[in-house]
Design a protein around this motif. Structure first.
Motif, PDB file in Angstrom:
ATOM      1  N   THR A 213       0.862  -1.165  -0.005  1.00 41.16           N
ATOM      2  CA  THR A 213       0.187  -0.024  -0.048  1.00 41.16           C
ATOM      3  C   THR A 213       0.726   1.180   0.163  1.00 41.16           C
ATOM      4  N   GLN A 214       1.898   1.309   0.807  1.00 40.84           N
ATOM      5  CA  GLN A 214       2.833   2.318   0.937  1.00 40.84           C
ATOM      6  C   GLN A 214       3.851   2.694  -0.142  1.00 40.84           C
ATOM      7  N   VAL A 215       4.071   1.566  -0.972  1.00 40.39           N
ATOM      8  CA  VAL A 215       5.243   1.960  -2.025  1.00 40.39           C
ATOM      9  C   VAL A 215       4.470   2.334  -2.875  1.00 40.39           C
ATOM     10  N   LYS A 216       3.331   2.367  -3.428  1.00 40.18           N
ATOM     11  CA  LYS A 216       2.593   2.844  -4.583  1.00 40.18           C
ATOM     12  C   LYS A 216       2.840   4.208  -4.565  1.00 40.18           C
ATOM     13  N   PRO A 217       2.535   5.008  -3.569  1.00 42.24           N
ATOM     14  CA  PRO A 217       2.775   6.402  -3.533  1.00 42.24           C
ATOM     15  C   PRO A 217       3.872   7.082  -3.353  1.00 42.24           C
ATOM     16  N   LEU A 218       4.906   6.121  -2.777  1.00 41.20           N
ATOM     17  CA  LEU A 218       6.449   6.435  -2.525  1.00 41.20           C
ATOM     18  C   LEU A 218       6.917   6.453  -4.176  1.00 41.20           C
ATOM     19  N   MET A 219       6.503   5.501  -4.953  1.00 40.63           N
ATOM     20  CA  MET A 219       6.995   5.606  -6.235  1.00 40.63           C
ATOM     21  C   MET A 219       6.598   6.750  -7.078  1.00 40.63           C
ATOM     22  N   ALA A 220       5.439   6.958  -6.980  1.00 39.78           N
ATOM     23  CA  ALA A 220       4.833   7.948  -7.679  1.00 39.78           C
ATOM     24  C   ALA A 220       5.533   9.520  -7.338  1.00 39.78           C
ATOM     25  N   LYS A 221       6.218   9.405  -6.453  1.00 42.95           N
ATOM     26  CA  LYS A 221       6.840  10.842  -5.853  1.00 42.95           C
ATOM     27  C   LYS A 221       8.153  10.880  -7.046  1.00 42.95           C
ATOM     28  N   PHE A 222       8.406   9.618  -7.504  1.00 39.73           N
ATOM     29  CA  PHE A 222       9.375   9.926  -9.012  1.00 39.73           C
ATOM     30  C   PHE A 222       8.910  10.287  -9.983  1.00 39.73           C
ATOM     31  N   ASP A 223       8.453  11.618 -10.265  1.00 35.48           N
ATOM     32  CA  ASP A 223       7.496  12.175 -11.186  1.00 35.48           C
ATOM     33  C   ASP A 223       8.256  13.102 -12.238  1.00 35.48           C
ATOM     34  N   LYS A 224       9.385  13.054 -12.276  1.00 36.05           N
ATOM     35  CA  LYS A 224      10.276  13.726 -13.186  1.00 36.05           C
ATOM     36  C   LYS A 224       9.760  12.876 -14.884  1.00 36.05           C
ATOM     37  N   VAL A 225       9.761  13.794 -15.897  1.00 37.94           N
ATOM     38  CA  VAL A 225       9.708  13.045 -17.156  1.00 37.94           C
ATOM     39  C   VAL A 225      10.989  13.296 -18.235  1.00 37.94           C
ATOM     40  N   ASN A 226      11.407  12.094 -18.567  1.00 37.36           N
ATOM     41  CA  ASN A 226      12.216  12.230 -19.537  1.00 37.36           C
ATOM     42  C   ASN A 226      11.517  12.522 -20.793  1.00 37.36           C
ATOM     43  N   PRO A 227      12.218  13.556 -21.304  1.00 41.36           N
ATOM     44  CA  PRO A 227      11.626  13.859 -22.706  1.00 41.36           C
ATOM     45  C   PRO A 227      11.458  12.903 -23.681  1.00 41.36           C
ATOM     46  N   ILE A 228      12.337  11.788 -23.679  1.00 39.46           N
ATOM     47  CA  ILE A 228      12.513  10.487 -24.804  1.00 39.46           C
ATOM     48  C   ILE A 228      11.496   9.528 -24.156  1.00 39.46           C
ATOM     49  N   LEU A 229      11.809   9.015 -22.852  1.00 42.40           N
ATOM     50  CA  LEU A 229      11.512   7.825 -22.112  1.00 42.40           C
ATOM     51  C   LEU A 229      10.352   8.010 -21.648  1.00 42.40           C
ATOM     52  N   GLY A 230      10.021   9.031 -21.171  1.00 38.98           N
ATOM     53  CA  GLY A 230       8.867   9.507 -20.399  1.00 38.98           C
ATOM     54  C   GLY A 230       8.967   9.193 -18.686  1.00 38.98           C
ATOM     55  N   LYS A 231       8.018   8.690 -17.997  1.00 43.21           N
ATOM     56  CA  LYS A 231       8.331   8.597 -16.593  1.00 43.21           C
ATOM     57  C   LYS A 231       8.843   7.194 -16.080  1.00 43.21           C
ATOM     58  N   LEU A 232       9.114   7.296 -14.773  1.00 42.37           N
ATOM     59  CA  LEU A 232       9.647   6.076 -14.326  1.00 42.37           C
ATOM     60  C   LEU A 232       8.089   5.222 -14.043  1.00 42.37           C
ATOM     61  N   THR A 233       8.324   3.975 -14.138  1.00 39.28           N
ATOM     62  CA  THR A 233       7.065   2.925 -14.000  1.00 39.28           C
ATOM     63  C   THR A 233       7.405   1.834 -12.856  1.00 39.28           C
ATOM     64  N   HIS A 234       6.084   1.887 -12.128  1.00 43.50           N
ATOM     65  CA  HIS A 234       6.178   0.656 -11.097  1.00 43.50           C
ATOM     66  C   HIS A 234       4.977  -0.317 -11.137  1.00 43.50           C
ATOM     67  N   VAL A 235       5.340  -1.429 -11.226  1.00 41.87           N
ATOM     68  CA  VAL A 235       4.289  -2.466 -11.400  1.00 41.87           C
ATOM     69  C   VAL A 235       4.510  -3.466 -10.191  1.00 41.87           C
ATOM     70  N   GLN A 236       3.554  -3.795  -9.312  1.00 42.69           N
ATOM     71  CA  GLN A 236       3.563  -5.022  -8.362  1.00 42.69           C
ATOM     72  C   GLN A 236       3.098  -6.051  -9.048  1.00 42.69           C
ATOM     73  N   SER A 237       3.982  -7.083  -9.312  1.00 41.90           N
ATOM     74  CA  SER A 237       3.556  -8.276 -10.326  1.00 41.90           C
ATOM     75  C   SER A 237       3.548  -9.525  -9.831  1.00 41.90           C
ATOM     76  N   VAL A 238       3.934  -9.895  -8.614  1.00 43.79           N
ATOM     77  CA  VAL A 238       3.712 -11.209  -7.848  1.00 43.79           C
ATOM     78  C   VAL A 238       3.274 -10.861  -6.451  1.00 43.79           C
ATOM     79  N   PHE A 239       2.308 -11.614  -6.053  1.00 46.83           N
ATOM     80  CA  PHE A 239       1.908 -11.804  -4.636  1.00 46.83           C
ATOM     81  C   PHE A 239       1.800 -12.994  -4.165  1.00 46.83           C
ATOM     82  N   GLN A 240       2.564 -13.561  -3.052  1.00 44.42           N
ATOM     83  CA  GLN A 240       2.268 -15.076  -2.702  1.00 44.42           C
ATOM     84  C   GLN A 240       2.479 -14.961  -1.053  1.00 44.42           C
ATOM     85  N   GLY A 241       1.543 -15.657  -0.618  1.00 38.16           N
ATOM     86  CA  GLY A 241       1.740 -15.883   0.787  1.00 38.16           C
ATOM     87  C   GLY A 241       0.510 -16.950   1.429  1.00 38.16           C
TER      88      GLY A 241
END
Length: 385
Positions: A213-241
């Motif tokens: 829950t907390q890592v999503k807004p944390l990564m969203a703070k990295f909001d600079k935009v590279n003119p060619i590559l765009g923004k940093l992206t973050h995906v939570q891709s696996v959850f096991q427990g």
């Protein structure tokens, strides 16, 4: 005299026949070494650098001089998947309607073959324009660790430019900058108990949900935009427990994938993630740990670099259609080679198309042949400057 087209296809076909699926690259290195062995009397230097048993990087250096051009290709391929879904044997090159089919045809044994053939043509014609080094790597598809090893051992030091023959949409795109990659794995350790008495346990999933829950807004703070590559992206891709429905889970794991941009070096992201884990571990009963799997830095670049401009010029002379310099969202061996000593541009272009990693992966035969001429002419003009 240049290698005839049938022999060019034979070399590519042999490379495809070697099942180097995330392993067994030593057999690819054996074959490439055998192609250059006859030229050792011309001063060809061949170095094998073992990563693990059966997994050999290969470095072939031809020519001489203070200025050095790098060529690079990886020896491994991804799995063929369900072979029954292919129209032909994925490890037997098959030509149909002007395309050569096989696993690795696009990514990137066609590019590797074209570089090899270009160098052999130079040797056969006693027309090596300068010092050229071919870097053949293991493990690109699973973490670029062959390129990391070669860079650490100094084989990328002193380059004046590096061309990686990654698929370039049938030689229509030159990649000059790319995103980096951070794969993280967070493990939460709790204490198992019967679900009827949860007070006797520690719920590992609950604690991991706090991180998620907390890592999503944390990564969203990295909001600079590279003119060619765009923004940093973050995906939570696996959850096991957990292990069963009536037990308090004692362990849970989350995996995430981050694609970074040059504005945010990986260490800045590591610091933020590590701090989040440390802060959560201050809470009673929390036991989280984080590790990273083969992180890669973003590859900065300049589309106006002399190497890029030279490649655009040569492309216009050899190919009918246009070429464009682009940014890429995926990482490559360039993310490791950029750490070599010296200031050099890295460019990615190869005959492979957008069928990489797919069923019926293929390369256009005509584009493959023309790419050989492209690499040769780029090398000639690179050293003419």
């Amino acid at each position: 005299m240049n290698m005839d087209k049938d022999k060019q296809i034979a070399i590519l076909s042999k490379l495809i026949s070697i099942k180097s699926v995330n392993d067994n690259e030593a057999e690819v290195a054996d074959y490439i070494e055998s192609l250059f062995k006859p030229y050792e009397d011309q001063g060809v230097q061949i170095d094998r650098v073992q990563y693990a048993p059966g997994r050999d990087n290969l470095v072939v250096t031809i020519g001489s001089g203070d200025k050095m051009l790098g060529f690079s290709g990886h020896e491994d391929v991804v799995s063929e998947g369900d072979a029954s879904q292919w129209s032909s044997d994925p490890f037997k090159a098959t030509i149909k309607d002007g395309k050569l089919y096989g696993r690795g045809a696009a990514d990137m044994k066609s590019g590797l073959a074209a570089l090899i053939i270009a160098m052999i043509d130079m040797l056969d014609n006693h027309n090596v324009p300068g010092k050229i080094r071919l870097l053949c790597t293991v493990g690109e598809e699973t973490g670029e660790y062959g390129a990391a090893q070669l860079t650490k051992e100094g084989y990328a030091d002193g380059l004046a430019g590096l061309i990686i023959a990654e698929p370039g949409n049938s030689m229509t795109e030159i990649g000059y900058t790319s995103k980096g990659v951070i794969d993280y794995i967070v493990t939460s350790i709790g204490k198992q108990a019967h679900s009827s008495q949860p007070q006797n346990g520690i719920n590992a999933i609950d604690h991991l949900v706090d991180f998620a829950t907390q890592v999503k807004p944390l990564m969203a703070k990295f909001d600079k935009v590279n003119p060619i590559l765009g923004k940093l992206t973050h995906v939570q891709s696996v959850f096991q427990g957990g292990s069963q429905i009536n037990s308090v889970p004692a362990k849970a794991i989350i995996k995430g994938n981050i694609r970074t941009i040059p504005e945010y070096p990986n260490q800045v992201v590591f610091d933020a993630l590590n701090k989040l884990v440390a802060d959560l571990n201050q809470k009673p009963g929390y036991d989280l740990s984080i590790r990273y799997s083969f992180p890669e830095e973003a590859m900065p670049g300049d589309k106006d670099a002399p190497l890029i401009k030279l490649m655009e010029k040569v492309h216009d002379e050899i190919f009918d259609g246009p070429v464009k310099a682009i940014g890429q969202s995926g990482a490559s061996d360039g993310s490791e080679f950029l750490h070599g000593k010296g200031d050099f541009a890295i460019a990615e272009i190869g005959p492979g198309n957008n069928t990489q990693h797919q069923t019926d992966e293929n390369v256009e035969v005509d584009v493959f042949h023309k790419s050989v001429e492209f690499y040769k002419q780029v090398a000639q003009e690179f050293f003419a400057d």
